[in-house]
Write a protein that holds these residues in place. Structure first.
Motif, PDB file in Angstrom:
ATOM      1  N   LEU A 190       8.843  47.295  24.317  1.00  0.00           N
ATOM      2  CA  LEU A 190       9.466  47.580  23.024  1.00  0.00           C
ATOM      3  C   LEU A 190      10.599  48.589  23.153  1.00  0.00           C
ATOM      4  O   LEU A 190      11.527  48.589  22.342  1.00  0.00           O
ATOM      5  CB  LEU A 190       8.419  48.097  22.039  1.00  0.00           C
ATOM      6  CG  LEU A 190       7.383  47.060  21.563  1.00  0.00           C
ATOM      7  CD1 LEU A 190       6.311  47.727  20.717  1.00  0.00           C
ATOM      8  CD2 LEU A 190       8.057  45.942  20.778  1.00  0.00           C
ATOM      9  N   TYR A 191      10.528  49.435  24.166  1.00  0.00           N
ATOM     10  CA  TYR A 191      11.624  50.374  24.420  1.00  0.00           C
ATOM     11  C   TYR A 191      12.708  49.738  25.289  1.00  0.00           C
ATOM     12  O   TYR A 191      13.892  49.818  24.984  1.00  0.00           O
ATOM     13  CB  TYR A 191      11.097  51.647  25.088  1.00  0.00           C
ATOM     14  CG  TYR A 191      10.293  52.529  24.174  1.00  0.00           C
ATOM     15  CD1 TYR A 191      10.927  53.360  23.252  1.00  0.00           C
ATOM     16  CD2 TYR A 191       8.907  52.534  24.216  1.00  0.00           C
ATOM     17  CE1 TYR A 191      10.190  54.176  22.397  1.00  0.00           C
ATOM     18  CE2 TYR A 191       8.168  53.348  23.368  1.00  0.00           C
ATOM     19  CZ  TYR A 191       8.811  54.164  22.464  1.00  0.00           C
ATOM     20  OH  TYR A 191       8.078  54.961  21.610  1.00  0.00           O
ATOM     21  N   LEU A 219      11.769  45.427  15.852  1.00  0.00           N
ATOM     22  CA  LEU A 219      10.364  45.623  16.210  1.00  0.00           C
ATOM     23  C   LEU A 219       9.558  44.347  16.018  1.00  0.00           C
ATOM     24  O   LEU A 219       8.799  43.941  16.903  1.00  0.00           O
ATOM     25  CB  LEU A 219       9.782  46.759  15.372  1.00  0.00           C
ATOM     26  CG  LEU A 219       8.290  47.063  15.580  1.00  0.00           C
ATOM     27  CD1 LEU A 219       8.019  47.454  17.030  1.00  0.00           C
ATOM     28  CD2 LEU A 219       7.829  48.171  14.635  1.00  0.00           C
ATOM     29  N   GLU A 262      -1.342  46.069  27.195  1.00  0.00           N
ATOM     30  CA  GLU A 262      -0.780  46.639  25.972  1.00  0.00           C
ATOM     31  C   GLU A 262       0.207  47.779  26.260  1.00  0.00           C
ATOM     32  O   GLU A 262       1.253  47.880  25.594  1.00  0.00           O
ATOM     33  CB  GLU A 262      -1.899  47.141  25.055  1.00  0.00           C
ATOM     34  CG  GLU A 262      -2.699  46.043  24.386  1.00  0.00           C
ATOM     35  CD  GLU A 262      -3.836  45.532  25.250  1.00  0.00           C
ATOM     36  OE1 GLU A 262      -4.642  44.723  24.763  1.00  0.00           O
ATOM     37  OE2 GLU A 262      -3.916  45.937  26.432  1.00  0.00           O
ATOM     38  N   TYR A 279       2.345  51.954  20.024  1.00  0.00           N
ATOM     39  CA  TYR A 279       3.754  52.277  19.807  1.00  0.00           C
ATOM     40  C   TYR A 279       3.898  53.424  18.810  1.00  0.00           C
ATOM     41  O   TYR A 279       4.735  54.321  18.991  1.00  0.00           O
ATOM     42  CB  TYR A 279       4.490  51.042  19.306  1.00  0.00           C
ATOM     43  CG  TYR A 279       5.985  51.211  19.206  1.00  0.00           C
ATOM     44  CD1 TYR A 279       6.771  51.296  20.356  1.00  0.00           C
ATOM     45  CD2 TYR A 279       6.613  51.290  17.972  1.00  0.00           C
ATOM     46  CE1 TYR A 279       8.147  51.453  20.268  1.00  0.00           C
ATOM     47  CE2 TYR A 279       7.993  51.442  17.879  1.00  0.00           C
ATOM     48  CZ  TYR A 279       8.742  51.526  19.034  1.00  0.00           C
ATOM     49  OH  TYR A 279      10.099  51.687  18.952  1.00  0.00           O
ATOM     50  N   VAL A 336       4.176  48.127  25.236  1.00  0.00           N
ATOM     51  CA  VAL A 336       4.841  49.244  24.548  1.00  0.00           C
ATOM     52  C   VAL A 336       6.141  49.603  25.264  1.00  0.00           C
ATOM     53  O   VAL A 336       7.173  49.848  24.633  1.00  0.00           O
ATOM     54  CB  VAL A 336       3.905  50.471  24.473  1.00  0.00           C
ATOM     55  CG1 VAL A 336       4.654  51.688  23.922  1.00  0.00           C
ATOM     56  CG2 VAL A 336       2.703  50.158  23.592  1.00  0.00           C
ATOM     57  N   VAL A 387       7.382  51.493  11.592  1.00  0.00           N
ATOM     58  CA  VAL A 387       6.245  51.042  12.402  1.00  0.00           C
ATOM     59  C   VAL A 387       4.946  51.150  11.615  1.00  0.00           C
ATOM     60  O   VAL A 387       4.049  50.299  11.763  1.00  0.00           O
ATOM     61  CB  VAL A 387       6.170  51.828  13.732  1.00  0.00           C
ATOM     62  CG1 VAL A 387       5.760  53.272  13.511  1.00  0.00           C
ATOM     63  CG2 VAL A 387       5.186  51.162  14.695  1.00  0.00           C
ATOM     64  N   SER A 405       3.044  56.514  20.661  1.00  0.00           N
ATOM     65  CA  SER A 405       4.159  56.946  21.509  1.00  0.00           C
ATOM     66  C   SER A 405       5.247  57.610  20.664  1.00  0.00           C
ATOM     67  O   SER A 405       5.890  58.564  21.108  1.00  0.00           O
ATOM     68  CB  SER A 405       4.736  55.759  22.284  1.00  0.00           C
ATOM     69  OG  SER A 405       5.442  54.866  21.425  1.00  0.00           O
ATOM     70  N   SER A 406       5.419  57.124  19.430  1.00  0.00           N
ATOM     71  CA  SER A 406       6.394  57.749  18.532  1.00  0.00           C
ATOM     72  C   SER A 406       5.963  59.160  18.162  1.00  0.00           C
ATOM     73  O   SER A 406       6.803  60.068  18.047  1.00  0.00           O
ATOM     74  CB  SER A 406       6.549  56.903  17.257  1.00  0.00           C
ATOM     75  OG  SER A 406       6.988  55.590  17.564  1.00  0.00           O
ATOM     76  N   VAL A 435      -0.905  47.016  20.259  1.00  0.00           N
ATOM     77  CA  VAL A 435       0.443  47.368  20.703  1.00  0.00           C
ATOM     78  C   VAL A 435       1.161  48.186  19.633  1.00  0.00           C
ATOM     79  O   VAL A 435       1.811  49.193  19.933  1.00  0.00           O
ATOM     80  CB  VAL A 435       1.253  46.105  21.058  1.00  0.00           C
ATOM     81  CG1 VAL A 435       2.708  46.461  21.342  1.00  0.00           C
ATOM     82  CG2 VAL A 435       0.645  45.406  22.270  1.00  0.00           C
ATOM     83  N   ALA A 436       1.035  47.756  18.374  1.00  0.00           N
ATOM     84  CA  ALA A 436       1.688  48.479  17.288  1.00  0.00           C
ATOM     85  C   ALA A 436       1.124  49.899  17.158  1.00  0.00           C
ATOM     86  O   ALA A 436       1.877  50.864  16.953  1.00  0.00           O
ATOM     87  CB  ALA A 436       1.521  47.721  15.974  1.00  0.00           C
ATOM     88  N   LEU A 459       5.916  54.932  31.409  1.00  0.00           N
ATOM     89  CA  LEU A 459       6.015  55.218  29.985  1.00  0.00           C
ATOM     90  C   LEU A 459       6.296  56.692  29.676  1.00  0.00           C
ATOM     91  O   LEU A 459       7.140  56.988  28.822  1.00  0.00           O
ATOM     92  CB  LEU A 459       4.746  54.750  29.260  1.00  0.00           C
ATOM     93  CG  LEU A 459       4.710  54.974  27.745  1.00  0.00           C
ATOM     94  CD1 LEU A 459       5.885  54.269  27.064  1.00  0.00           C
ATOM     95  CD2 LEU A 459       3.379  54.484  27.161  1.00  0.00           C
TER      96      LEU A 459
END
Length: 228
Positions: free
Chosen positions: A201-202, A178, A194, A36, A198, A119, A39-40, A32-33, A91
């Motif tokens: 998290l948003y 986070l 997963e 993420y 993510v 992150v 995605s960043s 997941v991290a 997403l």
């Protein structure tokens, strides 16, 4: 006599990650991290495109509307496999709206690099700690590491006091959020979800809307607060 809690119990779904063995939980956290962080990176790439100017306020309203809608989607279909699939499909839209808002912030001169450092600090701890992983340790070490990193960038770029304080303060808030949300979403997600995690998290940034609904329903169910 049963006395209900004033606030609702934490939400859980059957078969969630907390019921798995420790190695599986740790792998889930790492995936997941990493997703993420990916995605960043996509958001950073999208910010290079020219979006129509609409101002920070309106871009944040658009993002809030999207995330709030996803929050109510999760409430309505909680625990169903379809919810995780729909969330994952949404997403890309979330990333575009986040990139739009971040671009507006960057145009106004505020630093936006600090979440990447935060992150990466969390990911580094998750991989280095191994079987000694804990969320308290993750938060503490990641906060220190990311603060040093953000301060180094602020010094190298000669930030003034206001922008340096913004960078350091927003980094502390981001890392705290986070790590906290990574810990809490374990009870709401199963193996293979997963991408939906993510999205969590948003969208959990605006989770107080959904939590308010849960709170009212909890009060009504247990007659904690009624209007006569």
């Amino acid at each position: 006599m049963y006395v209900p809690n004033y606030i609702p119990e934490p939400l859980e779904v059957p078969g969630n990650i907390t019921e798995e063995r420790y190695p599986i939980r740790l792998v889930f956290i790492r995936r997941v991290a990493l997703l993420y962080l990916g995605s960043s990176a996509v958001i950073a790439l999208l910010t290079q495109f020219s979006f129509p100017r609409m101002g920070i306020v309106y871009s944040m309203i658009a993002l809030a509307a999207c995330l709030t809608g996803l929050d109510f989607l999760r409430i309505g279909f909680r625990g169903k496999p379809s919810e995780a699939k729909i969330s994952a499909l949404c997403l890309p839209a979330v990333l575009v709206l986040v990139a739009w808002g971040i671009r507006e912030i960057a145009i106004d001169g505020w630093p936006i690099f600090q979440p990447a450092i935060g992150v990466m600090s969390v990911i580094a701890f998750a991989f280095i700690s191994g079987r000694d992983f804990s969320f308290v340790g993750c938060w503490f070490i990641s906060l220190i590491a990311s603060t040093v990193g953000v301060a180094a960038v602020a010094g190298a770029e000669h930030f003034d006091r206001l922008h340096a304080a913004f960078a350091l303060g927003s980094n502390a808030c981001f890392v705290t959020y986070l790590v906290y949300d990574l810990a809490s979403l374990l009870a709401r997600r199963r193996r293979g979800e997963e991408l939906a995690a993510v999205v969590d998290l948003y969208r959990d940034v605006f989770n107080f809307f959904g939590y308010a609904v849960r709170m009212v329903k909890h009060w009504q169910k247990h007659k904690i607060w009624t209007v006569k």
